[in-house]
Enzyme design. Structure first.
Site, PDB file in Angstrom:
ATOM      1  NE  ARG A  22      13.321  24.839 -27.204  1.00 14.04           N
ATOM      2  CZ  ARG A  22      13.324  25.946 -26.776  1.00 14.04           C
ATOM      3  NH1 ARG A  22      13.664  27.254 -27.055  1.00 14.04           N
ATOM      4  NH2 ARG A  22      13.124  26.099 -25.354  1.00 14.04           N
ATOM      5  CB  SER A  68       9.649  21.370 -23.576  1.00 11.55           C
ATOM      6  OG  SER A  68      10.096  22.284 -22.467  1.00 11.55           O
ATOM      7  CD  GLU A  96      11.887  21.511 -27.442  1.00 10.32           C
ATOM      8  OE1 GLU A  96      11.059  22.606 -26.894  1.00 10.32           O
ATOM      9  OE2 GLU A  96      12.931  21.197 -27.076  1.00 10.32           O
TER      10      GLU A  96
HETATM   11  N1  EPU Z   1       3.709  26.152 -15.180  1.00 10.95           N
HETATM   12  C1  EPU Z   1       2.533  25.765 -14.862  1.00 10.95           C
HETATM   13  N2  EPU Z   1       2.633  24.359 -14.002  1.00 10.95           N
HETATM   14  C2  EPU Z   1       3.947  23.695 -13.988  1.00 10.95           C
HETATM   15  C3  EPU Z   1       4.819  24.274 -14.890  1.00 10.95           C
HETATM   16  C4  EPU Z   1       4.938  25.413 -15.141  1.00 10.95           C
HETATM   17  O1  EPU Z   1       1.471  26.509 -14.422  1.00 10.95           O
HETATM   18  O2  EPU Z   1       3.856  22.558 -13.924  1.00 10.95           O
HETATM   19  C5  EPU Z   1       3.600  27.609 -15.570  1.00 10.95           C
HETATM   20  C6  EPU Z   1       4.549  28.551 -15.044  1.00 10.95           C
HETATM   21  O3  EPU Z   1       4.192  29.030 -13.855  1.00 10.95           O
HETATM   22  C7  EPU Z   1       5.019  29.490 -16.024  1.00 10.95           C
HETATM   23  C8  EPU Z   1       4.704  28.875 -17.309  1.00 10.95           C
HETATM   24  O4  EPU Z   1       3.799  27.563 -17.236  1.00 10.95           O
HETATM   25  O5  EPU Z   1       3.884  30.536 -16.090  1.00 10.95           O
HETATM   26  C9  EPU Z   1       5.891  28.485 -18.109  1.00 10.95           C
HETATM   27  O6  EPU Z   1       6.643  27.292 -17.426  1.00 10.95           O
HETATM   28  P1  EPU Z   1       8.293  27.624 -17.473  1.00 10.95           P
HETATM   29  O7  EPU Z   1       8.777  28.791 -16.854  1.00 10.95           O
HETATM   30  O8  EPU Z   1       8.962  26.393 -16.862  1.00 10.95           O
HETATM   31  O9  EPU Z   1       8.738  27.420 -18.971  1.00 10.95           O
HETATM   32  P2  EPU Z   1       8.012  26.885 -20.156  1.00 10.95           P
HETATM   33  O10 EPU Z   1       7.633  27.448 -21.205  1.00 10.95           O
HETATM   34  O11 EPU Z   1       7.188  25.600 -19.960  1.00 10.95           O
HETATM   35  C10 EPU Z   1      10.215  26.976 -21.742  1.00 10.95           C
HETATM   36  C11 EPU Z   1      11.050  26.081 -22.641  1.00 10.95           C
HETATM   37  C12 EPU Z   1      12.006  25.397 -21.919  1.00 10.95           C
HETATM   38  C13 EPU Z   1      12.866  26.204 -20.996  1.00 10.95           C
HETATM   39  C14 EPU Z   1      11.916  27.068 -19.915  1.00 10.95           C
HETATM   40  C15 EPU Z   1      12.487  28.002 -19.316  1.00 10.95           C
HETATM   41  C16 EPU Z   1       9.761  25.321 -24.450  1.00 10.95           C
HETATM   42  C17 EPU Z   1       9.047  24.492 -25.117  1.00 10.95           C
HETATM   43  N3  EPU Z   1      10.212  25.199 -23.256  1.00 10.95           N
HETATM   44  O12 EPU Z   1       9.418  25.884 -20.836  1.00 10.95           O
HETATM   45  O13 EPU Z   1      12.947  24.566 -22.814  1.00 10.95           O
HETATM   46  O14 EPU Z   1      13.769  25.465 -20.056  1.00 10.95           O
HETATM   47  O15 EPU Z   1      10.895  27.699 -20.810  1.00 10.95           O
HETATM   48  O16 EPU Z   1      12.744  29.079 -19.923  1.00 10.95           O
HETATM   49  O17 EPU Z   1       9.812  26.480 -25.010  1.00 10.95           O
HETATM   50  C18 EPU Z   1      12.954  22.577 -23.911  1.00 10.95           C
HETATM   51  O18 EPU Z   1      12.776  23.154 -24.835  1.00 10.95           O
HETATM   52  O19 EPU Z   1      13.177  21.519 -23.754  1.00 10.95           O
HETATM   53  C19 EPU Z   1      13.058  23.361 -22.709  1.00 10.95           C
HETATM   54  C20 EPU Z   1      13.107  22.434 -21.405  1.00 10.95           C
END
Ligand code: EPU
Length: 339
Positions: free
Chosen positions: A164, A235, A332
């Protein structure tokens, strides 16, 4: 070139909160951007570029600067064998760029479908999702330097992409006017992200770029608030990158905590997981802002929310995470005008 004073910025952002721009200019060409820079210099105010407003928190007091909304939206594809160079004005909507690429069968950005904002913002932010990042396909960006008024092309090796972040994020005087992406007709589906593997197991076809983009949009629709209903900026926080020692200690305290070792020996941990499973903060609210129930990394702004509600919530969440885990989380989403 459209020019205004005291223009409300909330409707130009996806969070939908905050005050007005002292001056506001819509730039339809690089010359317009240069004219805006000259104007800002005359008034002694900073130039603040605005794309799709999808990663911005506008303060309630507004911004004392010249906001330049980048409106160049042309998209062209230069074909060259297995590779196609997609060149777009920085104000082109990212979703339109993804549609243009995937409908031509071009691979490279299909996993990044459904992300709001512009291609210019996508480069500044190095957007990433479902195992892909903009950096993976970036060829070059044209910029105008607000400090000197001169144009400059930033090539891939100068773009300094990270999680990012980019050269453009760290050198804010460079306003991105055009972005070029190197896309491929070679089939190279990247479906290793757990949510995509699950979709494939459920029988969703993930062969062509259009199919993958469609699947990604369906996954996102289940996780993120609908823009028409409530404001958000994806995010709100970054996933923290911490030392291996701290990650091991936390994994012992919080069994099942996802960990992603990085090449430099640090470990990226999932903040959504920590907010949900370790801190039970889904739905946690302050005023009219709350952590989204389906994905607590997202802050949603109810109708009537103020930037101050969002700020107060973000500060309290950061403090709760710090006292429970020792991690200093970073936002972010950027506060507009804060440099
Ligand atoms: N999880 C939970 N509870 C929840 C939601 C998620 O335990 O309510 C767990 C999931 O099971 C998983 C982990 O958290 O093990 C990660 O969740 P997710 O796959 O949704 O990805 P994230 O790390 O939360 C990142 C990016 C998103 C992107 C997703 C998918 C960042 C800050 N965010 O989210 O990007 O869409 O991966 O690749 O890196 C953004 O940057 O604005 C954004 C939306």
């Amino acid at each position: 070139m459209k020019f205004g004073e005291h223009v409300p910025l909330a409707p130009l952002t996806t969070l939908g909160v905050g005050g007005k721009a002292r001056f506001f200019i819509e730039a339809h060409s690089e010359e317009d951007v240069k004219a805006a820079i000259a104007r800002a210099r005359e008034c002694g105010l900073p130039v603040l570029p605005l794309g799709g407003g999808s990663n911005l928190l506008v303060p309630d007091a507004g911004v004392d600067g010249v906001v330049v909304k980048v409106m160049m939206r042309d998209i062209a594809c230069e074909e060259g064998g297995a590779e196609t160079l997609l060149v777009a004005g920085a104000g082109a909507s990212w979703e339109t760029v993804v549609d243009t690429a995937t409908s031509r069968g071009l691979f490279g950005i299909e996993n990044l479908a459904g992300i709001p904002g512009t291609i210019g913002g996508a480069a500044v932010q190095n957007i990433g999702a479902y195992g892909a990042e903009l950096a993976g396909v970036f060829a070059y960006a044209d910029t105008v330097d607000a400090a000197t008024g001169s144009s400059r092309r930033i090539a891939r090796d100068e773009a300094a992409f990270g999680y990012r972040t980019s050269f453009f994020k760290n050198n804010r005087s460079h306003i991105v006017t055009r972005v070029a992406l190197r896309l491929s007709t070679h089939a190279s589906p990247n479906i290793s992200y757990p949510d995509l593997l699950r979709a494939q197991e459920e029988g969703v076809s993930l062969t062509a770029p259009v199919d993958i983009a469609k699947a990604v949009r369906a996954i996102r629709a289940r996780k993120f608030p609908k823009q028409a209903e409530e404001g958000s900026a994806g995010s709100f926080f970054k996933n923290p990158v911490i030392s291996r020692e701290l990650a091991s200690a936390l994994a012992e305290r919080f069994p099942g905590m996802p960990q992603f070792p990085q090449p430099d020996g640090t470990v990226k941990v999932s903040l959504a997981w920590l907010l949900d499973r370790a801190l039970s903060l889904k739905g946690f609210s302050k005023g009219n802002a709350r952590l989204y129930e389906k994905h607590p990394l997202v802050i949603v702004a109810r109708a009537g929310a103020r930037a101050a509600d969002i700020d107060a919530l973000a500060k309290e969440v950061a403090e709760l995470v710090r006292s429970a885990t020792g991690i200093a989380i970073e936002r972010e989403v950027e506060t507009f005008g804060a440099r």
